[in-house]
Design an enzyme around this catalytic site. Structure first.
Site, PDB file in Angstrom:
ATOM      1  N   GLY A 199      41.342  31.873  28.581  1.00  0.00           N
ATOM      2  CA  GLY A 199      42.745  32.226  28.785  1.00  0.00           C
ATOM      3  C   GLY A 199      43.368  32.533  27.440  1.00  0.00           C
TER       4      GLY A 199
ATOM      5  N   CYS B 158      35.581  28.911  26.663  1.00  0.00           N
ATOM      6  CA  CYS B 158      36.628  29.379  25.737  1.00  0.00           C
ATOM      7  C   CYS B 158      37.859  28.468  25.816  1.00  0.00           C
ATOM      8  CB  CYS B 158      36.941  30.844  26.036  1.00  0.00           C
ATOM      9  SG  CYS B 158      37.843  31.635  24.687  1.00  0.00           S
ATOM     10  N   TYR B 159      38.974  28.973  26.331  1.00  0.00           N
ATOM     11  CA  TYR B 159      40.162  28.113  26.449  1.00  0.00           C
ATOM     12  C   TYR B 159      39.814  26.842  27.227  1.00  0.00           C
ATOM     13  CZ  TYR B 159      44.774  26.445  27.862  1.00  0.00           C
ATOM     14  OH  TYR B 159      45.880  25.665  28.079  1.00  0.00           O
TER      15      TYR B 159
ATOM     16  N   HIS C 281      31.592  33.376  25.746  1.00  0.00           N
ATOM     17  CA  HIS C 281      31.694  33.738  27.166  1.00  0.00           C
ATOM     18  C   HIS C 281      30.306  34.009  27.755  1.00  0.00           C
ATOM     19  CE1 HIS C 281      36.068  34.095  27.558  1.00  0.00           C
ATOM     20  NE2 HIS C 281      36.020  34.359  26.262  1.00  0.00           N
TER      21      HIS C 281
ATOM     22  N   GLU D  61      29.562  34.513  30.736  1.00  0.00           N
ATOM     23  CA  GLU D  61      29.644  35.384  31.920  1.00  0.00           C
ATOM     24  C   GLU D  61      29.550  36.873  31.594  1.00  0.00           C
ATOM     25  OE1 GLU D  61      32.018  33.698  30.490  1.00  0.00           O
ATOM     26  OE2 GLU D  61      33.999  34.558  30.709  1.00  0.00           O
TER      27      GLU D  61
ATOM     28  N   ASP E 296      34.282  47.994  54.504  1.00  0.00           N
ATOM     29  CA  ASP E 296      34.864  46.670  54.789  1.00  0.00           C
ATOM     30  C   ASP E 296      35.213  46.520  56.272  1.00  0.00           C
ATOM     31  OD1 ASP E 296      34.659  46.462  52.071  1.00  0.00           O
ATOM     32  OD2 ASP E 296      36.793  46.743  51.677  1.00  0.00           O
TER      33      ASP E 296
ATOM     34  N   LYS F  33      32.557  43.316  46.906  1.00  0.00           N
ATOM     35  CA  LYS F  33      32.120  44.548  47.573  1.00  0.00           C
ATOM     36  C   LYS F  33      30.600  44.625  47.733  1.00  0.00           C
ATOM     37  CE  LYS F  33      34.028  48.570  48.845  1.00  0.00           C
ATOM     38  NZ  LYS F  33      35.297  48.577  49.589  1.00  0.00           N
TER      39      LYS F  33
END
Ligand code: XMP
Length: 532
Positions: free
Chosen positions: A59, A86-87, A178, A180, A236, A388
């Site tokens: 963040g 991180c944050y 990070h 990710e 969808d 998706k």
């Protein structure tokens, strides 16, 4: 509607980080179900979900700022494994008595992080270079200067004394970088270690089980009631329709509003698949041909937002009328919608950003109409928790043809926003024809359209040309091709020149009213994918 199951869940607590969806995706790629929740979620609610683990996002704030998003110490004392990123790592250090400081300069971008503890559960088989480092992505100014009691430092960089820390006994882990993002070369491995080895998840969450569980849960919830679904033919709503039809068969009714702004032959294709003679022949499929009504409404309207608003309102009006008629036949209790996870995250948790374009999703009805019609206030949304690509996997599991599963995204307002300026039947016809030629040629040339979005649009420009011995004064077709993974940013696709030339030749020769073909090179930002 998320089916009530006892599946293993990891929670991502959002502290304003831009990568929260990526974290959730990475966890799901480990076959562990994962949900994002705001940092304001009370601990009692978190505990009620019985999560196997919690991941705190990054963040933009500093833990010391009065208005920064935060969480109390109790989060780290609940006996649930936590990974702070991180944050989130700084918050963990700060709450548990460590020290967080602000560096004079930020550490940003590719950073070689030295792994100090190869025996850490997080780093056990992480590959390092000869100097013991692994490439990670950093983006921070504050840093952990000293770790809380009971923690050890497991990684560092020259600028950051605590690039990772842990208290293995309490299953508390923190990384300043990070994991990710793809730039962190071994990041996925680290996340996998956290969810499987530290949290103890079994990693058995599969799309097949999702489909089976969802069908069973829908059947149980809906009982003998009837359900109404707005079907657009997009992936969808298609997957939603098939899940529902498997669950409740004839109790499902699908309304398809053909606004006359679909791609060439698309209305008929949707009917061929979902109508009484189609593959899913028990959907109680109702097609409403409303093209003329839409064109009459759009006459003289040029402004993009006005067009979007009118098209959206008209959809609600027509769909509402159908729903009213059907509600009169009795037994309808639920509306269903093909809402997917990014819709939920963006509408429920997103920052109040500027309205660039007002999107409308086919299938929704305003609240007062839902009440008037006597539908349950909460729509049925079986795909609410899926991304998706996960929706596509479920679609394949359900045996939906690939052509439908991998259909390119198509905006709710259809060609209405691919015709710049006033929308007329003539202009829509031009776009339909040009678009069909363009996509046909791309397919022939083996261009992978699944990597983005490829379509033709009509500029509002008319210009002078010459055909034979005659002067022409006709429209310019715009071909657009973008490569994107998230539709938030996009680059123009590099289509071979010869393919573009073939398209240009065919469009000018075969489509009346066109004397120029342009290829749109703009990326997003500053352009957007659609022209309006
Ligand atoms: P833009 O043009 O905003 O498009 O870069 C991003 C993605 O969103 C789609 N799009 C829409 N989808 N209703 C929709 O359901 C809409 O009103 C709408 N407007 C844009 C667009 O096709 C692209 O995939």
């Amino acid at each position: 509607m998320a089916p009530e199951t006892k599946r293993e869940t990891v929670i991502v607590l959002d502290f304003g980080g831009q990568y929260k969806q990526l974290i959730a995706r990475r966890v799901r790629e480990c076959h562990v179900y994962c949900e994002i929740h705001p940092h304001t979620m009370p601990l009692s609610e978190i505990l009620a979900m019985k999560p196997m683990g919690i991941i705190l996002t990054g963040g933009p704030n500093s833990v010391y700022a009065a208005d920064s998003p935060t969480y109390g110490k109790e989060l780290f004392e609940a006996g649930i494994p936590v990974l702070g990123i991180c944050y989130g790592s700084q918050l963990m250090a700060y709450r548990l008595g460590g020290e967080v400081k602000t560096a004079p300069v930020s550490e940003y971008g590719h950073t070689d992080v030295t792994i100090d503890a190869k025996d850490s559960a997080l780093f056990s088989d992480v590959e390092t270079a000869a100097d013991g480092t692994t490439r990670c992505w950093m983006s921070h100014t504050d840093y952990i200067a000293s770790v809380p009691e009971g923690f050890r430092i497991t990684a560092h960089t020259p600028a950051c004394p605590v690039a990772a820390m842990e208290n293995a006994e309490k299953k508390l882990y923190a990384v300043q970088f990070h994991p990710e993002v793809m730039h962190t070369v071994e990041g996925t491995k680290m996340l996998r270690h956290f969810v499987l080895d530290v949290c103890g998840c079994s990693g058995d969450w599969q799309m097949k089980s999702f489909a089976e569980e969802t069908i069973a849960a829908l059947r149980e919830k809906i009982g003998s009631d009837r359900v109404l679904l707005g079907l657009s033919g997009g992936v969808d709503s298609t997957v939603t329709a098939v899940l529902l039809s498997r669950a409740i068969g004839k109790q499902l009714t699908c309304v398809f509003v053909d606004h006359g702004l679909l791609r060439k032959n698309e209305g008929d294709e949707v009917e061929a698949v979902f109508g009484p003679n189609g593959q899913f022949g028990n959907l109680n499929f109702i097609r409403v041909n409303a093209g003329e009504e839409y064109f009459a409404m759009l006459k003289g309207v040029e402004e993009p937002e006005k067009k979007r608003k009118l098209i959206g309102e008209k959809f609600v009006e027509i769909f509402g009328n159908e729903a009213r008629k059907l509600a009169g036949t009795g037994g309808f209790r639920y509306m269903a919608q093909g809402t997917i996870y990014p819709d939920v995250v963006e509408s429920g948790m997103g920052a109040a950003g500027a309205v660039i374009k007002s999107h409308h999703n086919v299938g929704g009805l305003p609240h007062d109409l839902v009440v008037e019609l006597g539908f349950d206030e909460k729509p049925i949304e079986p795909l609410r928790s899926l991304f998706k690509d996960e929706v596509r996997k479920v679609g394949l599991e359900l045996g939906i043809p690939e052509k439908l599963v991998f259909r390119q995204p198509f905006p709710g307002p259809g060609l209405g926003i691919r015709v710049v300026g006033e929308v007329t039947p003539e202009k829509v016809h031009i776009v339909q024809e040009a678009d069909a030629i363009y996509r046909e040629e791309l397919e022939k040339a083996g261009i992978d359209m699944g990597k983005g979005q490829f379509f033709a649009a009509l500029s509002n420009m008319r210009s002078v040309g010459v055909m034979g011995d005659h002067r022409t004064y006709d429209y310019a077709v715009v071909l657009r091709g973008v490569i994107t993974s998230d539709f938030m940013t996009a680059e123009a696709a590099e289509i071979p020149w010869s393919v573009l030339q073939t398209c240009m030749n065919r469009i000018i020769n075969e489509v009346r009213g066109v004397n120029r073909v342009l290829y749109d090179l703009s990326s997003k930002p500053p352009g957007t994918i659609e022209l309006e």
